[in-house]
Scaffold this motif. Structure first.
Motif, PDB file in Angstrom:
ATOM      1  N   LYS A 253      -4.945  11.233   2.434  1.00 33.31           N
ATOM      2  CA  LYS A 253      -3.975  12.317   2.871  1.00 33.31           C
ATOM      3  C   LYS A 253      -3.460  11.137   4.369  1.00 33.31           C
ATOM      4  CE  LYS A 253      -5.808  15.451   0.888  1.00 33.31           C
ATOM      5  NZ  LYS A 253      -4.783  16.457  -0.278  1.00 33.31           N
ATOM      6  N   HIS A 254      -3.275  10.105   4.465  1.00 35.45           N
ATOM      7  CA  HIS A 254      -2.533   9.402   5.529  1.00 35.45           C
ATOM      8  C   HIS A 254      -1.615   8.023   4.141  1.00 35.45           C
ATOM      9  CE1 HIS A 254      -5.467   5.772   4.337  1.00 35.45           C
ATOM     10  NE2 HIS A 254      -5.920   6.628   5.362  1.00 35.45           N
ATOM     11  N   PRO A 255      -0.349   7.643   4.407  1.00 31.60           N
ATOM     12  CA  PRO A 255       0.429   6.707   3.473  1.00 31.60           C
ATOM     13  C   PRO A 255      -0.576   4.987   4.098  1.00 31.60           C
ATOM     14  CG  PRO A 255       1.414   7.482   5.825  1.00 31.60           C
ATOM     15  CD  PRO A 255       0.168   8.059   5.855  1.00 31.60           C
ATOM     16  N   ILE A 256      -0.670   4.586   2.605  1.00 34.55           N
ATOM     17  CA  ILE A 256      -0.412   3.588   1.626  1.00 34.55           C
ATOM     18  C   ILE A 256       0.139   2.824   1.480  1.00 34.55           C
ATOM     19  CG2 ILE A 256      -3.584   3.984   2.298  1.00 34.55           C
ATOM     20  CD1 ILE A 256      -2.555   4.037  -1.001  1.00 34.55           C
ATOM     21  N   ALA A 257      -0.279   1.035   1.879  1.00 36.31           N
ATOM     22  CA  ALA A 257       1.009   0.562   1.142  1.00 36.31           C
ATOM     23  C   ALA A 257      -0.087  -1.147   0.911  1.00 36.31           C
ATOM     24  CB  ALA A 257       2.211   0.067   1.772  1.00 36.31           C
ATOM     25  N   MET A 258       1.239  -1.685  -0.189  1.00 32.88           N
ATOM     26  CA  MET A 258       0.209  -4.084   0.249  1.00 32.88           C
ATOM     27  C   MET A 258       1.337  -4.316   0.440  1.00 32.88           C
ATOM     28  SD  MET A 258      -1.067  -4.052  -3.843  1.00 32.88           S
ATOM     29  CE  MET A 258      -2.082  -2.454  -4.922  1.00 32.88           C
ATOM     30  N   ALA A 259       0.935  -5.088   0.980  1.00 33.28           N
ATOM     31  CA  ALA A 259       1.992  -6.213   1.281  1.00 33.28           C
ATOM     32  C   ALA A 259       2.031  -7.013   1.183  1.00 33.28           C
ATOM     33  CB  ALA A 259       2.964  -5.638   2.537  1.00 33.28           C
ATOM     34  N   TYR A 260       3.170  -8.302   1.550  1.00 31.44           N
ATOM     35  CA  TYR A 260       2.897  -9.636   1.411  1.00 31.44           C
ATOM     36  C   TYR A 260       3.238 -10.292   3.151  1.00 31.44           C
ATOM     37  CZ  TYR A 260       2.541 -11.013  -3.474  1.00 31.44           C
ATOM     38  OH  TYR A 260       2.147 -10.680  -4.530  1.00 31.44           O
ATOM     39  N   VAL A 261       1.949 -10.716   3.217  1.00 28.21           N
ATOM     40  CA  VAL A 261       2.417 -11.307   4.812  1.00 28.21           C
ATOM     41  C   VAL A 261       2.160 -12.518   5.161  1.00 28.21           C
ATOM     42  CG1 VAL A 261       2.237  -8.279   5.675  1.00 28.21           C
ATOM     43  CG2 VAL A 261      -0.097 -10.579   5.311  1.00 28.21           C
TER      44      VAL A 261
ATOM     45  N   ILE B 284      -1.879  -8.077   0.501  1.00 25.01           N
ATOM     46  CA  ILE B 284      -2.694  -7.534   1.596  1.00 25.01           C
ATOM     47  C   ILE B 284      -2.512  -5.437   1.677  1.00 25.01           C
ATOM     48  CG2 ILE B 284      -2.838  -9.192   3.217  1.00 25.01           C
ATOM     49  CD1 ILE B 284      -1.197  -7.209   5.123  1.00 25.01           C
ATOM     50  N   GLY B 285      -3.081  -4.850   1.711  1.00 25.29           N
ATOM     51  CA  GLY B 285      -3.066  -4.011   2.239  1.00 25.29           C
ATOM     52  C   GLY B 285      -3.444  -3.502   3.174  1.00 25.29           C
ATOM     53  N   ILE B 286      -2.474  -2.130   3.649  1.00 25.39           N
ATOM     54  CA  ILE B 286      -1.978  -1.544   5.048  1.00 25.39           C
ATOM     55  C   ILE B 286      -2.049   0.192   4.991  1.00 25.39           C
ATOM     56  CG2 ILE B 286      -0.649  -3.613   5.535  1.00 25.39           C
ATOM     57  CD1 ILE B 286       1.259  -2.365   4.913  1.00 25.39           C
ATOM     58  N   THR B 287      -2.565   0.441   5.889  1.00 24.72           N
ATOM     59  CA  THR B 287      -2.720   1.731   6.438  1.00 24.72           C
ATOM     60  C   THR B 287      -1.907   2.210   7.633  1.00 24.72           C
ATOM     61  OG1 THR B 287      -5.256   1.642   7.318  1.00 24.72           O
ATOM     62  CG2 THR B 287      -4.813   2.406   4.608  1.00 24.72           C
ATOM     63  N   ALA B 288      -1.775   3.833   7.403  1.00 20.96           N
ATOM     64  CA  ALA B 288      -0.718   4.070   8.565  1.00 20.96           C
ATOM     65  C   ALA B 288      -0.999   5.298   9.227  1.00 20.96           C
ATOM     66  CB  ALA B 288       1.164   3.962   8.677  1.00 20.96           C
TER      67      ALA B 288
END
Length: 411
Positions: free
Chosen positions: A366-374, A327-331
């Motif tokens: 201008k903010h953190p993003i990531a991919m993760a397995y959940v 998935i994609g996630i934002t912080a």
């Protein structure tokens, strides 16, 4: 790109969040620069004072002076950047039975490809995991152009040759030929204009759509092979250049004011914003295409025939579902997301439900993003979660990908 192979610190921009997200040192495959292979464009990188480092056995440019990493990233988004991608493994796959061979090992549906068209596809193992991801372009029914990851070169070649030998021993004909020459990626909204200005075949370049490929196209007076694709989410081209003319073509492209050279740091942040998976981080042999959220790479015909390696596992995952997904996630601004961080449930129970596989600061957003397995039940877009950061937690949200809209020329 394959960050686990980087052997130098990433250069950092003036933005402290961007600096911190890039400033990491990871495992080194080679002990000294003397063991590293040199790109055909190495002298150009030296002339441009590039920050060089070991990457997948190659001495490659990480960044260039005059632009910070954030500025370089935004320049590609707004104009055009030139990347040296000569380290990628490139093969010609040919022979009377090469289509059958390719459909045995990859999930690609070759009946969908006309001559001069390509596709993103996955090289599979017998357990349904991903050996590598690739771009496969069709020249004719008996000849294809295959581009694979530099980090997987040794593994991929051994894997492909094993099955090639089996095919040939059974009376079929498949040839694998390693390609020479330099490979550059010209990426960004000005990429088409830049190449057209250097070509006597400007209309051919203009009429190419995403994933189209052409052979022997004039670029700066040199016959080059070009494919309209890239690893940034922007419109752009990969240009394969004969060794003896590599510097001539690259200098001609760089002479255009729209173009700035860009390195591996920029390439990584661009692909992350575009939601493009990185083999070794986001894809591996333990996860199927369905767990990796790449269902779209497998056509109805391939699902029905189920005659590629690992098909039984893939069809089971399509039919019965999976327990985890990419998935994609934002912080929020002010926090960092990095590979390896644990993802926790959003109900405050501190239950680990997954792990970040790629992450960093987005220069565009201008903010953190990531991919993760959940876990599957926590993968719905909009779901609030937490990421463990030492003794604290970071509130995050499941987000759709790409994080930044792609700009591919589709029509």
């Amino acid at each position: 790109l394959h960050p686990q192979m980087l052997s130098v610190r990433h250069l950092c921009s003036s933005n402290p969040l961007f600096k911190s997200s890039l400033k990491r040192v990871v495992s080194v495959r080679f002990a000294s620069d003397s063991n590293l292979r040199l790109s055909p464009l190495h002298s150009i990188h030296q002339r441009l004072n590039a920050k060089m480092g070991g990457f997948c056995g190659w001495n490659m440019p990480f960044s260039y002076p005059n632009l910070t990493d954030s500025e370089s990233h935004l320049h590609v988004r707004n104009s055009a950047g030139l990347f040296d991608v000569s380290h990628m493994l490139r093969l010609t796959v040919s022979g009377e039975n090469c289509s059958e061979f390719l459909e045995k090992l990859f999930v690609v549906d070759l009946t969908r490809l006309q001559d001069g068209q390509g596709a993103y596809t996955l090289l599979m193992n017998e357990q349904g995991g991903i050996v590598d991801d690739a771009i496969l372009s069709k020249y004719t029914d008996n000849q294809y152009y295959l581009v694979l990851n530099a980090a997987c070169e040794e593994k991929d070649l051994a894997f492909l040759r094993k099955y090639q030998q089996e095919f040939n021993n059974s009376g079929k004909q498949v040839e694998l030929t390693k390609r020479e020459g330099a490979l550059i990626a010209v990426q960004g909204p000005k990429a088409e204009a830049v190449l057209k200005e250097l070509s006597s075949e400007a209309s051919v370049i203009e009429n190419m759509l995403f994933m189209n490929t052409k052979q022997a196209i004039d670029i700066a007076g040199v016959h080059c092979n070009i494919t309209r694709c890239g690893y940034t989410g922007e419109d752009g081209f990969e240009v394969e250049i004969p060794l003896e003319s590599a510097e001539k073509v690259v200098d001609a492209v760089l002479s255009n004011d729209y173009v700035k050279p860009a390195g591996l740091v920029t390439r990584d942040t661009l692909r992350l914003e575009a939601g493009l998976a990185l083999y070794g981080n986001d894809l591996d042999e333990k996860h199927s295409p369905i767990e990796s959220s790449l269902n779209w790479t497998i056509s109805k015909r391939r699902r029905k025939d189920a005659d590629f390696l690992g098909a039984q596992t893939v069809i089971d995952h399509l039919t019965n579902g999976v327990t985890e997904k990419r998935i994609g996630i934002t912080a929020p601004v002010g926090r960092l997301l990095r590979p390896g961080m644990e993802v926790l449930d959003g109900e405050g129970k501190n239950v680990t439900i997954g792990k970040i596989c790629s992450g960093g600061f987005s220069p565009s957003l201008k903010h953190p993003i990531a991919m993760a397995y959940v876990s599957k039940e926590n993968s719905k877009i909009g779901t609030p979660l937490f990421v463990k950061a030492g003794k604290t937690t970071i509130p995050v949200q499941v987000a759709s990908m790409p994080f930044v809209p792609t700009q591919y020329k589709l029509k």
